[in-house]
Design an enzyme around this catalytic site. Structure first.
Site, PDB file in Angstrom:
ATOM      1  N   ARG A   1     -11.243  -0.299   2.564  1.00 47.52           N
ATOM      2  CA  ARG A   1     -12.613  -0.417   2.384  1.00 47.52           C
ATOM      3  C   ARG A   1     -13.235  -0.570   1.041  1.00 47.52           C
ATOM      4  O   ARG A   1     -14.214  -1.149   0.837  1.00 47.52           O
ATOM      5  CB  ARG A   1     -13.241   0.883   3.112  1.00 47.52           C
ATOM      6  CG  ARG A   1     -12.652   2.090   2.281  1.00 47.52           C
ATOM      7  CD  ARG A   1     -12.914   3.385   3.108  1.00 47.52           C
ATOM      8  NE  ARG A   1     -11.702   3.586   4.166  1.00 47.52           N
ATOM      9  CZ  ARG A   1     -11.526   4.279   5.087  1.00 47.52           C
ATOM     10  NH1 ARG A   1     -12.311   5.262   5.229  1.00 47.52           N
ATOM     11  NH2 ARG A   1     -10.461   4.161   6.004  1.00 47.52           N
TER      12      ARG A   1
ATOM     13  N   ASP B   1       0.139  -4.828   4.602  1.00 47.63           N
ATOM     14  CA  ASP B   1      -1.101  -4.479   4.401  1.00 47.63           C
ATOM     15  C   ASP B   1      -2.311  -5.675   3.982  1.00 47.63           C
ATOM     16  O   ASP B   1      -3.021  -5.640   3.722  1.00 47.63           O
ATOM     17  CB  ASP B   1      -1.301  -3.041   3.528  1.00 47.63           C
ATOM     18  CG  ASP B   1      -2.362  -2.502   3.859  1.00 47.63           C
ATOM     19  OD1 ASP B   1      -3.039  -2.512   4.960  1.00 47.63           O
ATOM     20  OD2 ASP B   1      -3.001  -1.282   3.063  1.00 47.63           O
TER      21      ASP B   1
ATOM     22  N   ASP C   1       0.628  -1.062   0.071  1.00 48.11           N
ATOM     23  CA  ASP C   1       0.020   0.004  -0.081  1.00 48.11           C
ATOM     24  C   ASP C   1       0.827   1.326   0.059  1.00 48.11           C
ATOM     25  O   ASP C   1       1.425   1.671   1.011  1.00 48.11           O
ATOM     26  CB  ASP C   1      -0.838  -0.050   1.339  1.00 48.11           C
ATOM     27  CG  ASP C   1      -1.744   1.144   1.222  1.00 48.11           C
ATOM     28  OD1 ASP C   1      -1.894   1.917   0.175  1.00 48.11           O
ATOM     29  OD2 ASP C   1      -2.481   1.451   2.521  1.00 48.11           O
TER      30      ASP C   1
ATOM     31  N   LYS D   1       1.810   7.924   0.448  1.00 41.95           N
ATOM     32  CA  LYS D   1       2.202   8.166   1.845  1.00 41.95           C
ATOM     33  C   LYS D   1       3.600   8.605   1.898  1.00 41.95           C
ATOM     34  O   LYS D   1       4.244   8.483   1.078  1.00 41.95           O
ATOM     35  CB  LYS D   1       2.278   6.627   2.412  1.00 41.95           C
ATOM     36  CG  LYS D   1       0.983   5.890   2.499  1.00 41.95           C
ATOM     37  CD  LYS D   1       1.135   4.436   3.056  1.00 41.95           C
ATOM     38  CE  LYS D   1      -0.084   3.706   3.291  1.00 41.95           C
ATOM     39  NZ  LYS D   1      -0.816   4.046   4.309  1.00 41.95           N
TER      40      LYS D   1
HETATM   41 ZN    ZN Z   1      -4.259  -0.047   3.485  1.00 33.73          ZN
HETATM   42 MN    MN Z   2      -4.168   2.820   2.516  1.00 39.39          MN
END
Ligand code: ZN
Ligand code: MN
Length: 429
Positions: A338, A275, A257, A264
């Site tokens: 999600r 992740d 991720d 990030k």
């Molecule tokens: Zn994630």
């Molecule tokens: Mn993420």
């Protein structure tokens, strides 16, 4: 690593040849009439051995024991937590290349929680990741004997604990692998390997074409920025009659991720290989199921993909349509968990499950709320929530119920889709 359970008194355990003998001593220890038990009681009485969890007294080539090293280990009230504290401390003190055979003797009668905690703590304390080392120094510990006077009473717990250790070790292996050793395709291969090895486990792998056909637009949106093709892994364990509704486990499988276009910061981004720990947990559960063969039905769903920035990557503000037909405005591409999980849920419906459990490294906000001590547990079903909490307590893998009030949904409202994929910072979990 082989685990064995034997009905042995403490003095019989002391006559087992081994590298290390751990003697787990709980509060209120009542010695038998033999010399070794009397010696343990004496050490406690003199205050040199303490039953406080994690207190240790180490001895080398003791005259009354066949072990090279003997460690008296305080395990307090004998609860899962105290036994884990004691065994972890003892294992840290005896860790060495010469520890090949270990005997863990319960000075007093063992209970289900103490056996479970003892087995898992020995495994956790001796675990080493070696896959990406050119000259791996593998775990030296090979044989672990649990010496318990009331072995018959705890045999079933012991068998289950050993199967769980096999599952946990598989989960750790896949979680720890770097992203280039744990791509969606490699995760799928690991799942297929479980189906080949265990007769009651079957596995089906869906690729980009099949997933597109199902209309998993949210899952596909996350995957579209990666060169690694996505996989949707469907594992099934058939241990009971077909008429029995299964439990469906859904594991988040983001093999890396980066955050996507909402990228990030660089610091600690390497940790984003983890992740897919939810996916690794599901693989681990199926390993344990294959070994134990309980009479239940379980389905495991793993949406697996990388989340990467790229010319084709999904952009903040893009609106996608999930498998359920609802539209989602992706305001932050780093809230991708999600998005992949929401497409696994309509797929789960076809199994008419009795329960669905998502396992996911879902939000940093949840870590802010609870730290590294407990996982957040969200459920609209109080009975299921309580059962999962109790299972977490038993496994010393703790969780905490989190609220699901309608009002928290307010923040997801947007003018451009049925919902947004993120709300504000407060209550972010
Ligand atoms: Zn994630
Ligand atoms: Mn993420």
């Amino acid at each position: 690593m082989n685990f064995e359970l034997k009905p042995l008194s403490l003095v019989e355990a002391a006559s087992e040849k081994c590298d290390v003998l751990l003697v787990l001593v709980a509060d209120g220890y009542k010695p038998a009439k033999d010399g070794f038990s009397a010696f343990v009681a004496r050490a406690i009485k003199d205050g040199d051995a303490l039953t406080k969890p994690g207190k240790l007294l180490a001895l080398y080539k003791h005259a009354m024991a066949q072990a090279t090293r003997v460690v008296l280990v305080g395990v307090g009230d004998g609860s899962a937590k105290s036994v884990r504290t004691g065994v972890m401390a003892a294992m840290a003190s005896v860790k060495s290349d010469t520890l090949k055979k270990l005997v863990v003797a319960f000075a007093s009668a063992a209970t289900a929680p103490s056996v479970r905690a003892g087995v898992s703590a020995v495994a956790d304390a001796s675990y080493i990741f070696t896959t990406t080392k050119s000259k791996p120094e593998a775990r030296a510990l090979h044989d672990v004997l649990l010496a318990v006077s009331n072995a018959g009473e705890v045999q079933a717990t012991f068998d289950r604990a050993v199967a769980v250790v096999a599952g946990v070790e598989l989960a750790k292996e896949w979680a720890n692998r770097p992203a280039n050793y744990a791509t969606p395709a490699l995760l799928a291969k690991a799942a297929q390997g479980l189906a080949t090895k265990h007769s009651k486990v079957s596995c089906e792998i869906l690729g980009p074409k099949e997933v597109a056909k199902l209309g998993m637009g949210a899952f596909m949106a996350v995957a579209q920025g990666s060169e690694e093709p996505l996989r949707f892994i469907v594992l099934q364990y058939h241990g009971a009659a077909k008429s029995q509704a299964p439990t469906v486990l859904v594991g988040k499988g983001i093999t890396f991720d980066s955050g996507g276009i909402s990228i990030k910061p660089a610091a600690e981004m390497d940790e984003m290989k983890y992740d897919m720990s939810g996916a690794a947990s599901v693989l681990g559960v199926f390993k344990a199921l294959g070994e134990l063969k309980p009479t239940i039905n379980v389905v495991g769903l793993i949406p697996a993909t990388e989340n990467m920035p790229d010319g084709l990557a999904v952009k903040p503000g893009d609106v996608v349509t999930s498998m359920s037909g609802q539209t989602i405005e992706i305001l932050n591409t780093d809230a991708e968990g999600r998005l992949v999980l929401c497409d696994a849920l309509p797929y789960a419906e076809r199994f008419k499950p009795q329960a669905v459990v998502d396992i996911a490294t879902l939000t940093g906000a949840c870590v802010v709320a609870l730290g590294a001590v407990r996982s957040g547990l969200f459920s609209p079903d109080e009975a299921l929530s309580k059962a999962l909490s109790a299972a977490g307590d038993a496994a010393q893998d703790l969780c905490w119920p989190m609220p699901l009030d309608e009002e928290y949904g307010e923040g997801l409202k947007t003018s451009f889709a049925d919902m947004a994929n993120v709300a504000g910072r407060s209550g972010g979990a």
